[in-house]
Design an enzyme around this catalytic site. Sequence first.
Site, short mmCIF file in Angstrom:
data_model
loop_
_atom_site.label_atom_id
_atom_site.label_comp_id
_atom_site.label_asym_id
_atom_site.label_seq_id
_atom_site.Cartn_x
_atom_site.Cartn_y
_atom_site.Cartn_z
N LEU A 113 0.83 -1.21 0.00
CA LEU A 113 0.00 0.00 0.00
C LEU A 113 0.86 1.26 0.00
O LEU A 113 1.92 1.30 0.62
CB LEU A 113 -0.87 0.03 1.27
CG LEU A 113 -1.89 -1.11 1.42
CD1 LEU A 113 -2.55 -1.02 2.79
CD2 LEU A 113 -2.94 -1.03 0.33
N CYS A 148 9.76 0.22 11.37
CA CYS A 148 8.64 -0.69 11.09
C CYS A 148 9.09 -2.06 10.60
O CYS A 148 8.29 -2.97 10.47
CB CYS A 148 7.63 -0.07 10.14
SG CYS A 148 8.28 0.66 8.67
N ASP A 192 2.48 -6.25 2.52
CA ASP A 192 3.08 -5.34 3.50
C ASP A 192 3.60 -6.05 4.76
O ASP A 192 3.99 -5.39 5.72
CB ASP A 192 2.03 -4.30 3.94
CG ASP A 192 1.76 -3.26 2.86
OD1 ASP A 192 2.71 -2.53 2.51
OD2 ASP A 192 0.62 -3.18 2.37
N ARG A 238 -4.95 5.33 10.08
CA ARG A 238 -4.97 3.88 10.35
C ARG A 238 -5.41 3.52 11.77
O ARG A 238 -5.74 2.37 12.03
CB ARG A 238 -3.56 3.30 10.09
CG ARG A 238 -3.09 3.45 8.64
CD ARG A 238 -3.75 2.44 7.73
NE ARG A 238 -3.39 2.62 6.33
CZ ARG A 238 -2.33 2.06 5.74
NH1 ARG A 238 -1.51 1.28 6.43
NH2 ARG A 238 -2.10 2.26 4.46
N GLU A 257 6.19 -4.30 12.55
CA GLU A 257 5.86 -3.47 13.71
C GLU A 257 4.38 -3.12 13.77
O GLU A 257 3.83 -2.91 14.85
CB GLU A 257 6.68 -2.17 13.64
CG GLU A 257 6.38 -1.21 14.77
CD GLU A 257 7.16 0.09 14.69
OE1 GLU A 257 7.91 0.37 15.63
OE2 GLU A 257 7.01 0.82 13.69
N ASP A 258 3.71 -3.07 12.61
CA ASP A 258 2.31 -2.65 12.60
C ASP A 258 1.37 -3.68 13.21
O ASP A 258 0.23 -3.36 13.53
CB ASP A 258 1.86 -2.34 11.17
CG ASP A 258 2.49 -1.05 10.64
OD1 ASP A 258 2.71 -0.14 11.46
OD2 ASP A 258 2.78 -0.99 9.45
N HIS A 279 1.87 7.05 9.59
CA HIS A 279 1.84 6.65 11.00
C HIS A 279 2.55 7.70 11.85
O HIS A 279 3.40 8.45 11.35
CB HIS A 279 2.58 5.31 11.20
CG HIS A 279 1.89 4.14 10.62
ND1 HIS A 279 2.52 3.26 9.75
CD2 HIS A 279 0.63 3.66 10.79
CE1 HIS A 279 1.67 2.30 9.42
NE2 HIS A 279 0.52 2.53 10.03
N ARG A 316 -4.52 -5.69 5.44
CA ARG A 316 -3.36 -6.07 6.26
C ARG A 316 -3.74 -6.92 7.47
O ARG A 316 -2.86 -7.33 8.23
CB ARG A 316 -2.62 -4.81 6.72
CG ARG A 316 -2.03 -4.00 5.56
CD ARG A 316 -1.00 -3.00 6.04
NE ARG A 316 0.13 -3.68 6.68
CZ ARG A 316 1.09 -3.04 7.33
NH1 ARG A 316 1.08 -1.73 7.41
NH2 ARG A 316 2.07 -3.73 7.90
#
Length: 258
Positions: free
Chosen positions: A19, A248, A62, A133, A67-68, A163, A87
Amino acid sequence: MPSQKALIRRPSPRLAEGLVTHIEREKVDVDLAVEQWEAYAEALRTHGWETVEVDPADDCPDSVFVEDAVVVFRNVALISRPGAESRRAETAGVEEAVARLGCSVNWIWEPGTLDGGDVLKVGDTVYVGRGGRTNAAGVQQLRAALEPLGARVVAVPVNKVLHLKSAVTALPDGTVVGHEPLVDTPSLFPRFLPVPEESGAHVVLLGGGKLLMAASAPKTAELFAGLGHEPVLVDISEFEKLEGCVTCLSVRLRELYV
């Protein structure tokens, strides 16, 4: 003693389909990205971090941005609920990995959304970016999960970047660093140091004054070196094309007492 483990996840062969929200799409060289990822992991190991590979998620472009998928505070792992629906399949493998490491596992539930990249820990203060997000319900659930552990959760607006940690991170002394044009409200941070390059806003604290940084921020590296820090530069050009940064690509587990 405190742990020095870092969760990492091999890039998906579909990485180039990742993305892009705030920048123009550029062609990603997946082979080069894999080489850069391996060099990033090696830099962590060289500086005393044990890397723990999460099972790859090849169908999730992704997924390398591990980390997300999780926020870790002390021994609690809060599994995120990514703001981008595409995701959400990334979190299952990360949940297994943190459970195997002995973390106590919690979850963000619907209607909450939260990306780990929106969470910046500075001591016991946990800043959470409220932006594209991460929604208000996600912020409330983060607060409910972490405040009983002694965290002070501070929500900050994020409108100019993907972010919170695309805009700011923090030096070992707690000074928040950011590239001012991309930070919504610098005054929300008690100590804020502007840096000259966008990617200079992203540091991973390796310990001993060493800062893992992107090679694309040489002026900022010079600034930090002048302040007595030791920059460790890695080239992550292919991930930067997908709004990725040094933070990330791993989850640092510093407080797992095992």
